[in-house]
Scaffold this motif. Structure first.
Motif, mmCIF file in Angstrom:
data_model
loop_
_atom_site.group_PDB
_atom_site.id
_atom_site.type_symbol
_atom_site.label_atom_id
_atom_site.label_comp_id
_atom_site.label_asym_id
_atom_site.label_seq_id
_atom_site.Cartn_x
_atom_site.Cartn_y
_atom_site.Cartn_z
ATOM 1 N N PRO A 91 0.737 -1.166 -0.193
ATOM 2 C CA PRO A 91 -0.103 0.097 0.032
ATOM 3 C C PRO A 91 0.865 1.085 0.032
ATOM 4 N N ARG A 92 0.293 2.352 -0.143
ATOM 5 C CA ARG A 92 1.054 3.684 -0.096
ATOM 6 C C ARG A 92 1.594 4.054 1.084
ATOM 7 N N SER A 93 0.851 3.415 2.229
ATOM 8 C CA SER A 93 1.280 4.124 3.458
ATOM 9 C C SER A 93 1.192 2.805 4.625
ATOM 10 N N HIS A 94 1.598 3.300 5.646
ATOM 11 C CA HIS A 94 1.559 2.180 6.931
ATOM 12 C C HIS A 94 2.334 0.860 6.796
ATOM 13 N N TRP A 95 3.499 1.023 6.173
ATOM 14 C CA TRP A 95 4.285 -0.355 6.133
ATOM 15 C C TRP A 95 5.833 0.176 6.438
ATOM 16 N N THR A 96 6.606 -0.896 6.867
ATOM 17 C CA THR A 96 7.832 -0.751 7.150
ATOM 18 C C THR A 96 8.964 -2.052 6.843
ATOM 19 N N LEU A 97 9.890 -1.679 6.067
ATOM 20 C CA LEU A 97 10.750 -2.824 5.866
ATOM 21 C C LEU A 97 11.852 -2.669 6.591
ATOM 22 N N LEU A 98 12.511 -3.877 7.369
ATOM 23 C CA LEU A 98 13.765 -3.780 8.229
ATOM 24 C C LEU A 98 14.580 -4.620 7.758
#
Length: 384
Positions: free
Chosen positions: A83-90
């Motif tokens: 999605p365009r927002s509300h995600w994180t890659l670690l």
């Protein structure tokens, strides 16, 4: 290699260690003036496509439930479907793959090398986060690109309620005590167990420099096994001078006291605690990565004579102790002279001049041969 920081912002490092380290959080504005991120979000995503790299994706909203966790390696299609927002890659241990990230650790050598863990980097879309949580280790959170709003809450522990329906340890009840918007070069220090929640203000990249903190359970289990292996069979529970049993079935206070005293004496047997601790604290976090390079530099003698150098594998760890003089590399102990141990731990590399100064290095089956064979010494990687 950069020099260790002498100040954190305007604060001398000695003041920080006295008043903040493992005690309370500290916001450090402009900790790295003019900081420019060594890695972009696109490059970080590229790393997450690789099998050898540990990576995770956290999505706050999904059809599968709140705070979904996905583990890598990922595909390009995975990222295109986000999605365009509300995600994180670690991405973990970026310092093992990029020299510019590895160099960042040198700034924190005002703390022992063997306390430093790997460097994790996160890229977050707008409003992306990993939720309110806490860690059991110290961490410096360096803002690399964009802005992130950090909320810091109270100290908490495992007894605090978590959000259900997710494998992530998201705190259910989180009340911030402080909130700061960090920009590139700003850094937030958090001691263990302080709850926190970082939310991206637009897309952003954050670098996490974490520290090793083995649990008491891990230390006691490992130490007990180490000590037990070396204790002679004649050391047993004994009770000379015992008084007549008042109740034969009772384990009385005197018996418990005798056992406690004997335990203390067994712990003081000749085994060297420093040798055990040095091995434990230099164990590689990703030993398979070290093993991939085993034997790569078997032809090192000729190469060093021609001006090449051998360097500590970016996935390896080293430390030394003085009594007895020992070098620890990737969980192994090597008896070497103290000047050699100090020199290697300071430079993390060996050249022909080192062999001339310490001829025992070059012996067949000597230190270099052993470190090369286990993958701890390699030729400098291209990126390094």
């Amino acid at each position: 290699m950069p020099n260790p920081l002498t100040h954190l912002g305007d604060m001398p490092v000695a003041d920080f260690l006295r008043d903040y380290w493992q005690q309370k959080p500290l916001l450090i504005r402009n900790a790295f003036p003019g900081f420019s991120s060594p890695i972009s979000g696109e490059e970080l995503a590229g790393m997450a496509l690789e099998e050898a790299v540990e990576s995770r994706l956290v999505l706050e909203h999904s059809d599968e439930g709140p705070w979904q966790l996905r583990t890598g390696p990922f595909s390009e299609e995975d990222f295109l479907s986000l999605p365009r927002s509300h995600w994180t890659l670690l991405v973990q241990a970026v310092d093992q793959w990029l020299s510019e990230i590895a160099d960042l650790k040198a700034y924190f050598r005002f703390l022992p090398d063997w306390r430093l863990d790997d460097v994790m980097i996160s890229y977050a879309a707008d409003k992306g986060s990993v939720g309110p949580h806490f860690d059991y280790y110290d961490v410096f959170l360096l803002q690399a690109e964009g802005k992130r709003l950090w909320h810091q809450g109270p100290k908490v522990d495992d007894s605090h309620p978590r959000v259900e329906g997710t494998p992530l340890n998201i705190l259910r009840d989180f009340e911030p005590e402080n909130s700061w918007l960090l920009e590139p070069g700003d850094m937030l220090y958090l001691p263990p167990q302080y709850s926190h929640w970082g939310i991206a203000d637009g897309a952003c990249t954050t670098i996490s420099i974490g520290f090793r903190a083995p649990s008491a359970a891990t230390i006691l289990e490992d130490l007990a096994a180490e000590l037990a292996h070396g204790l002679p069979q004649h050391l047993r529970y004994t009770d000379p001078g015992i008084a007549p049993a008042g109740n034969p079935a009772e384990i009385d206070a005197a018996a418990v006291g005798r056992l406690q005293q004997q335990l203390r004496s067994w712990l003081q047997q000749p085994q060297n605690i420093a040798q055990w601790f040095g091995a434990v604290m230099t164990e590689a976090k990703y030993p398979d990565t070290v093993a991939l390079d085993a034997g790569e530099a078997d032809d090192w003698r000729e190469q060093l004579q021609e001006g090449a150098e051998l360097v500590l594998n970016p996935a390896s760890r080293c430390a030394f102790c003085r009594e007895p003089a020992s070098l620890f590399v990737d969980g192994e102990s090597f008896p070497v002279s103290l000047p050699l141990a100090e020199r290697f731990c300071a430079n993390h590399r060996l050249v022909q001049e080192d062999i001339e100064a310490f001829p025992e290095l070059g012996h067949t089956g000597g230190l270099i041969d052993q470190l090369v064979s286990q993958g701890s010494l390699i030729y400098p990687p291209e990126d390094f």
